[in-house]
Design a protein around this motif. Sequence first.
Motif, PDB file in Angstrom:
ATOM      1  N   LYS A   5       0.830  -1.211   0.000  1.00  0.00           N
ATOM      2  CA  LYS A   5       0.000   0.000   0.000  1.00  0.00           C
ATOM      3  C   LYS A   5       0.864   1.262   0.000  1.00  0.00           C
ATOM      4  CE  LYS A   5      -3.893  -2.181   0.274  1.00  0.00           C
ATOM      5  NZ  LYS A   5      -4.888  -2.149  -0.754  1.00  0.00           N
ATOM      6  N   ALA A   6       0.239   2.381  -0.364  1.00  0.00           N
ATOM      7  CA  ALA A   6       0.898   3.683  -0.370  1.00  0.00           C
ATOM      8  C   ALA A   6      -0.117   4.740   0.040  1.00  0.00           C
ATOM      9  CB  ALA A   6       1.441   4.013  -1.763  1.00  0.00           C
ATOM     10  N   ASN A   7       0.380   5.849   0.553  1.00  0.00           N
ATOM     11  CA  ASN A   7      -0.522   6.963   0.809  1.00  0.00           C
ATOM     12  C   ASN A   7      -0.557   7.862  -0.419  1.00  0.00           C
ATOM     13  OD1 ASN A   7       1.993   8.184   1.045  1.00  0.00           O
ATOM     14  ND2 ASN A   7       1.581   9.152   2.983  1.00  0.00           N
ATOM     15  N   GLU A   8      -1.379   8.895  -0.382  1.00  0.00           N
ATOM     16  CA  GLU A   8      -1.489   9.815  -1.509  1.00  0.00           C
ATOM     17  C   GLU A   8      -0.225  10.666  -1.637  1.00  0.00           C
ATOM     18  OE1 GLU A   8      -3.494  13.562   0.844  1.00  0.00           O
ATOM     19  OE2 GLU A   8      -4.803  12.033   0.004  1.00  0.00           O
ATOM     20  N   ARG A   9       0.087  11.079  -2.846  1.00  0.00           N
ATOM     21  CA  ARG A   9       1.150  12.078  -3.032  1.00  0.00           C
ATOM     22  C   ARG A   9       0.587  13.390  -2.530  1.00  0.00           C
ATOM     23  NH1 ARG A   9       4.868  11.340  -8.079  1.00  0.00           N
ATOM     24  NH2 ARG A   9       4.980  13.558  -7.677  1.00  0.00           N
ATOM     25  N   HIS A  10       1.318  14.056  -1.652  1.00  0.00           N
ATOM     26  CA  HIS A  10       0.821  15.285  -1.070  1.00  0.00           C
ATOM     27  C   HIS A  10       1.974  16.162  -0.613  1.00  0.00           C
ATOM     28  CE1 HIS A  10       1.498  12.637   2.383  1.00  0.00           C
ATOM     29  NE2 HIS A  10       1.555  13.716   3.126  1.00  0.00           N
ATOM     30  N   ARG A  11       1.659  17.366  -0.202  1.00  0.00           N
ATOM     31  CA  ARG A  11       2.656  18.271   0.360  1.00  0.00           C
ATOM     32  C   ARG A  11       1.979  19.095   1.445  1.00  0.00           C
ATOM     33  NH1 ARG A  11       3.385  22.846  -4.363  1.00  0.00           N
ATOM     34  NH2 ARG A  11       1.177  23.330  -4.514  1.00  0.00           N
ATOM     35  N   HIS A  12       2.802  19.676   2.299  1.00  0.00           N
ATOM     36  CA  HIS A  12       2.248  20.527   3.346  1.00  0.00           C
ATOM     37  C   HIS A  12       3.291  21.531   3.808  1.00  0.00           C
ATOM     38  CE1 HIS A  12       4.130  17.252   5.582  1.00  0.00           C
ATOM     39  NE2 HIS A  12       3.214  16.434   5.130  1.00  0.00           N
ATOM     40  N   ALA A  13       2.824  22.448   4.639  1.00  0.00           N
ATOM     41  CA  ALA A  13       3.653  23.590   5.044  1.00  0.00           C
ATOM     42  C   ALA A  13       4.673  23.256   6.120  1.00  0.00           C
ATOM     43  CB  ALA A  13       2.758  24.736   5.525  1.00  0.00           C
ATOM     44  N   HIS A  14       4.567  22.108   6.737  1.00  0.00           N
ATOM     45  CA  HIS A  14       5.522  21.780   7.797  1.00  0.00           C
ATOM     46  C   HIS A  14       6.579  20.778   7.329  1.00  0.00           C
ATOM     47  CE1 HIS A  14       2.150  18.892   8.345  1.00  0.00           C
ATOM     48  NE2 HIS A  14       3.136  18.030   8.482  1.00  0.00           N
TER      49      HIS A  14
END
Length: 89
Positions: A5-14
């Motif tokens: 399994k994998a999580n979604e490709r994402h980005r965030h400010a931290h």
Amino acid sequence: MPAGKANERHRHAHETLFYILEGSGTVLIDEAAIEVTAGDAVFIPRWCIHQSRNTGTDEMVILAVTDFGLTSKLLGNYDQKTRMKVLST
């Protein structure tokens, strides 16, 4: 994270530091794919697109350490302001 399994490709400010507690897999940071196994640490800079993928046969357990609290104090409602949104085409 279950095997395969994998999580979604994402980005965030931290910023985030991943410490792999169990299992093995790949951490994608922008275009770099980093192979990881138990005992490895990976640093994800803020705003980098990233994804974790379990490529092993056992569960992969990741401890994620972030500066989320500080970022939320500076930016306010974190989820509404910083999560990637799907763009219409």
